[in-house]
Design a protein around this motif. Structure first.
Motif, PDB file in Angstrom:
ATOM      1  N   UNK A 441       0.747  -1.376   0.133  1.00 44.98           N
ATOM      2  CA  UNK A 441      -0.075   0.134  -0.105  1.00 44.98           C
ATOM      3  C   UNK A 441       0.965   1.361  -0.223  1.00 44.98           C
ATOM      4  N   UNK A 442       2.129   1.157   0.174  1.00 45.61           N
ATOM      5  CA  UNK A 442       3.023   2.319   0.350  1.00 45.61           C
ATOM      6  C   UNK A 442       3.632   2.518  -0.954  1.00 45.61           C
ATOM      7  N   UNK A 443       3.535   1.637  -1.876  1.00 45.36           N
ATOM      8  CA  UNK A 443       4.179   1.801  -3.107  1.00 45.36           C
ATOM      9  C   UNK A 443       3.450   2.870  -4.056  1.00 45.36           C
ATOM     10  N   UNK A 444       4.142   3.416  -4.972  1.00 41.62           N
ATOM     11  CA  UNK A 444       3.557   4.241  -5.847  1.00 41.62           C
ATOM     12  C   UNK A 444       4.409   5.399  -6.214  1.00 41.62           C
ATOM     13  N   UNK A 445       3.948   6.355  -6.905  1.00 40.89           N
ATOM     14  CA  UNK A 445       4.595   7.650  -7.451  1.00 40.89           C
ATOM     15  C   UNK A 445       3.995   8.871  -6.500  1.00 40.89           C
ATOM     16  N   UNK A 446       4.906   9.373  -5.890  1.00 36.21           N
ATOM     17  CA  UNK A 446       4.909  10.641  -5.037  1.00 36.21           C
ATOM     18  C   UNK A 446       5.422  11.709  -5.774  1.00 36.21           C
ATOM     19  N   UNK A 447       4.567  13.005  -5.445  1.00 42.05           N
ATOM     20  CA  UNK A 447       5.428  14.242  -6.006  1.00 42.05           C
ATOM     21  C   UNK A 447       5.468  15.289  -4.989  1.00 42.05           C
ATOM     22  N   UNK A 448       6.315  15.862  -5.232  1.00 34.85           N
ATOM     23  CA  UNK A 448       6.619  17.252  -4.389  1.00 34.85           C
ATOM     24  C   UNK A 448       6.797  18.251  -5.376  1.00 34.85           C
ATOM     25  N   UNK A 449       5.978  19.471  -4.876  1.00 38.18           N
ATOM     26  CA  UNK A 449       5.793  20.567  -6.022  1.00 38.18           C
ATOM     27  C   UNK A 449       7.147  20.988  -6.612  1.00 38.18           C
ATOM     28  N   UNK A 450       8.180  21.146  -5.675  1.00 39.03           N
ATOM     29  CA  UNK A 450       9.506  21.636  -6.303  1.00 39.03           C
ATOM     30  C   UNK A 450      10.611  20.845  -6.744  1.00 39.03           C
ATOM     31  N   UNK A 451      10.642  19.566  -5.997  1.00 33.81           N
ATOM     32  CA  UNK A 451      11.536  18.626  -6.195  1.00 33.81           C
ATOM     33  C   UNK A 451      11.250  17.895  -7.448  1.00 33.81           C
ATOM     34  N   UNK A 452       9.781  17.314  -7.427  1.00 31.12           N
ATOM     35  CA  UNK A 452       9.416  16.459  -8.652  1.00 31.12           C
ATOM     36  C   UNK A 452       8.901  15.250  -8.042  1.00 31.12           C
ATOM     37  N   UNK A 453       9.090  13.997  -8.577  1.00 26.75           N
ATOM     38  CA  UNK A 453       8.621  12.823  -8.035  1.00 26.75           C
ATOM     39  C   UNK A 453       9.607  11.978  -7.630  1.00 26.75           C
ATOM     40  N   UNK A 454       9.158  11.300  -6.755  1.00 31.12           N
ATOM     41  CA  UNK A 454       9.883  10.011  -5.951  1.00 31.12           C
ATOM     42  C   UNK A 454       9.020   8.496  -6.305  1.00 31.12           C
ATOM     43  N   UNK A 455       9.739   7.581  -6.526  1.00 24.52           N
ATOM     44  CA  UNK A 455       8.759   6.329  -6.829  1.00 24.52           C
ATOM     45  C   UNK A 455       9.287   5.277  -5.699  1.00 24.52           C
ATOM     46  N   UNK A 456       8.400   4.618  -5.328  1.00 17.63           N
ATOM     47  CA  UNK A 456       8.530   3.799  -4.236  1.00 17.63           C
ATOM     48  C   UNK A 456       7.690   2.394  -4.817  1.00 17.63           C
ATOM     49  N   UNK A 457       8.697   1.522  -4.877  1.00 14.01           N
ATOM     50  CA  UNK A 457       8.366   0.059  -5.690  1.00 14.01           C
ATOM     51  C   UNK A 457       8.443  -0.858  -4.445  1.00 14.01           C
ATOM     52  N   UNK A 458       7.794  -2.205  -4.655  1.00 12.90           N
ATOM     53  CA  UNK A 458       8.086  -3.297  -3.857  1.00 12.90           C
ATOM     54  C   UNK A 458       8.464  -4.452  -4.676  1.00 12.90           C
ATOM     55  N   UNK A 459       9.822  -4.672  -4.355  1.00 10.88           N
ATOM     56  CA  UNK A 459      10.821  -5.295  -5.005  1.00 10.88           C
ATOM     57  C   UNK A 459      10.293  -7.027  -5.074  1.00 10.88           C
TER      58      UNK A 459
END
Length: 540
Positions: A441-459
């Motif tokens: 449930x924590x996996x997904x693409x997250x976005x910060x307005x100034x930084x851009x995106x961080x991606x969390x995946x389950x390996x």
């Protein structure tokens, strides 16, 4: 880490037969009177040797300018466990001492009438905006350079640090999303991102990339033949960079060669120059001559020099640690790419700089027509400050205390407190509590307005992995700490790890994700605390 370091925050932000001395006289036609005798080389050698042994510094170079006398001194090795010695032409990264070159580039454009210090940024750089509408409409070129924009300390550095796939133009566009910590012009907080904007301004006004303008209008006329405008430049005579990074608290332990260093051109106007002491002597002479070359030609006017040295933003003065209280200034202010303060009652123009694996200091003493620069291939603030204070005392004719012992005490105390604080924090965690959701449930693409995106995946191993999508190499597994907080284990070496905390909505879904550096003395360029990631909906 492309910033000034200072004694006030040394306890919080510790930056992080081998003696060789080279003496070089750089000629010139126009003499500058000097009432002080040259710094004695033999005593300086002894002092440098003691400082480097105390703090275990691999290599250091110093240039001292006294009137027309320019002497360079070099000690130690370019790289641990390698025989090549540091010499007068060895290049070191100078970090934020680059900012004075960027300010001088703008001064040249002001002299040419292509720009004015009070020009509004919105009028001279298309696309520039701040988050605050008033700051957007009123910020001037001077404001851009003087750390009074309202941004917080180091805010936005993760767009640059330690590397990025962004262009400078993208950084300019992203700055509008940085929510200010203070009102515009309300106070001082050091930043790097606005000096990247300054580099874009040089290009917009001159039609030349910052690198080309600085090379052709500053380095070439000064005969700075060793210097490189790119942090990625590789030449035969340059240092490797070193840090103590084998323990959770950076700065503790034995030094080793860094495998991760700052790279890329985006941050160049804020901190990318690599300079030798032979070249730095020429730059210091230009500053003391207020923009004039030895033959009388000018790179910038005396009026421009006055602007570069004029205090603009007051810097709050916090009490220095007791062992080094004598070095605490009574006044301190930021000018244009340089800092103006007093040292034991004497006015100095100065700046400090650091990158991953190296630190530097520049000091001008106008009343004595003297100046010096110190460059290290390690994050040894103790060596840097002890040498700086010692040289100031020598050039000003002051009695000099044992600065090496004083800074050793400050460094050791700061490290001990950081180690204890980190141990206490870790001991207070409860790994058996949480997480609230299945890992998937924590996996997904997250976005910060100034930084851009961080991606969390389950390996494939079932564990979570995080990737900062605009920072090549900044990825690695997430380990559960407690509740809905995890921690990074970045695959890139020499990178400060961070806590990653998820906040949940009432229905149990993820509302947002925040971060915080784990080490209590992590450099402020790891501005994880300024991030606020929200989940992107699938397909967006």
């Amino acid at each position: 880490m492309i910033h000034r370091i200072d004694t006030r925050t040394l306890g919080q932000h510790l930056l992080r037969g081998w003696l060789v001395a080279a003496l070089v006289l750089l000629g010139g036609n126009a003499a500058i009177a000097s009432s002080t005798p040259p710094v004695d080389s033999s005593s300086l050698d002894a002092y440098a040797s003691k400082a480097m042994q105390t703090f275990d510094t691999p290599g250091m170079a110093v240039v001292v300018v006294e009137g027309d006398h320019v002497t360079t001194h070099a000690w130690g090795v370019r790289k641990l466990d390698a025989p090549a010695k540091v010499d007068a032409h060895t290049i070191f990264p100078i970090g934020s001492n680059t900012k004075a070159f960027t300010a001088a580039a703008l001064a040249i454009l002001v002299d040419e009438g292509k720009l004015h210090w009070d020009d509004r940024m919105v009028d001279v750089l298309p696309g520039f905006r701040m988050h605050d509408a008033f700051a957007s409409s009123e910020m001037t070129v001077t404001d851009l350079l003087t750390h009074r924009s309202g941004l917080g300390l180091g805010q936005g550095d993760l767009m640059l640090f330690p590397t990025t796939d962004r262009s400078r133009a993208e950084v300019v566009r992203a700055i509008r999303h940085l929510q200010p910590k203070h009102s515009f012009r309300a106070g001082y907080d050091y930043d790097n991102v606005l000096y990247v904007v300054a580099g874009q301004l040089v290009e917009a006004v001159s039609g030349q990339r910052w690198e080309d303008f600085v090379q052709q209008r500053l380095l070439d006329p000064l005969g700075m033949r060793d210097s490189q405008v790119s942090i990625d430049a590789r030449v035969a005579d340059q240092v490797a960079l070193h840090a103590r990074n084998t323990t959770p608290v950076r700065g503790v332990g034995k030094p080793r060669v860094l495998t991760t260093v700052m790279t890329g051109s985006t941050f160049a106007p804020a901190g990318a120059l690599q300079v030798s002491t032979a070249d730095m002597g020429q730059w210091l002479r230009l500053q003391l001559r207020r923009g004039a070359l030895p033959d009388g030609r000018r790179l910038f006017s005396e009026a421009a020099s006055q602007a570069l040295w004029t205090p603009q933003t007051l810097i709050p003065i916090d009490p220095a640690p007791a062992p080094v209280a004598l070095a605490q200034p009574q006044f301190d202010a930021y000018a244009l790419g340089l800092e103006v303060q007093d040292y034991r009652g004497h006015r100095i123009i100065t700046h400090l700089g650091g990158v991953l694996g190296g630190v530097s200091a520049v000091v001008l003493i106008p009343e004595r027509q003297a100046a010096f620069a110190i460059m290290l291939n390690a994050e040894d603030a103790g060596t840097l400050f002890a040498m700086r204070e010692h040289l100031l005392d020598r050039l000003l004719g002051l009695d000099s205390p044992d600065w090496i012992a004083a800074y050793q005490q400050v460094v050791d105390t700061g490290h001990a407190r950081a180690v204890a604080a980190l141990a206490a924090s870790q001991a207070a965690t409860h790994p058996e509590r949480g997480p609230s959701l299945p890992l998937a449930a924590y996996a997904g693409v997250y976005r910060d307005p100034w930084y851009g995106t961080a991606t969390i995946r389950r390996g494939s191993d079932g564990q979570l992995d995080i990737r900062f999508d605009r920072s090549p190499g900044l990825h690695g597994p997430l380990q559960h700490v407690q509740y809905d907080t995890f921690r990074t284990h970045w695959a890139m070496a020499d990178v400060e790890d961070a806590y990653v905390t998820f906040a949940l909505k009432a229905d149990g879904s993820i509302d947002h994700m925040t971060m915080q550096a784990i080490s209590p003395i992590a450099d402020f360029s790891w501005d994880y605390q300024d991030l606020r990631f929200t989940p992107l909906e699938a397909g967006k």
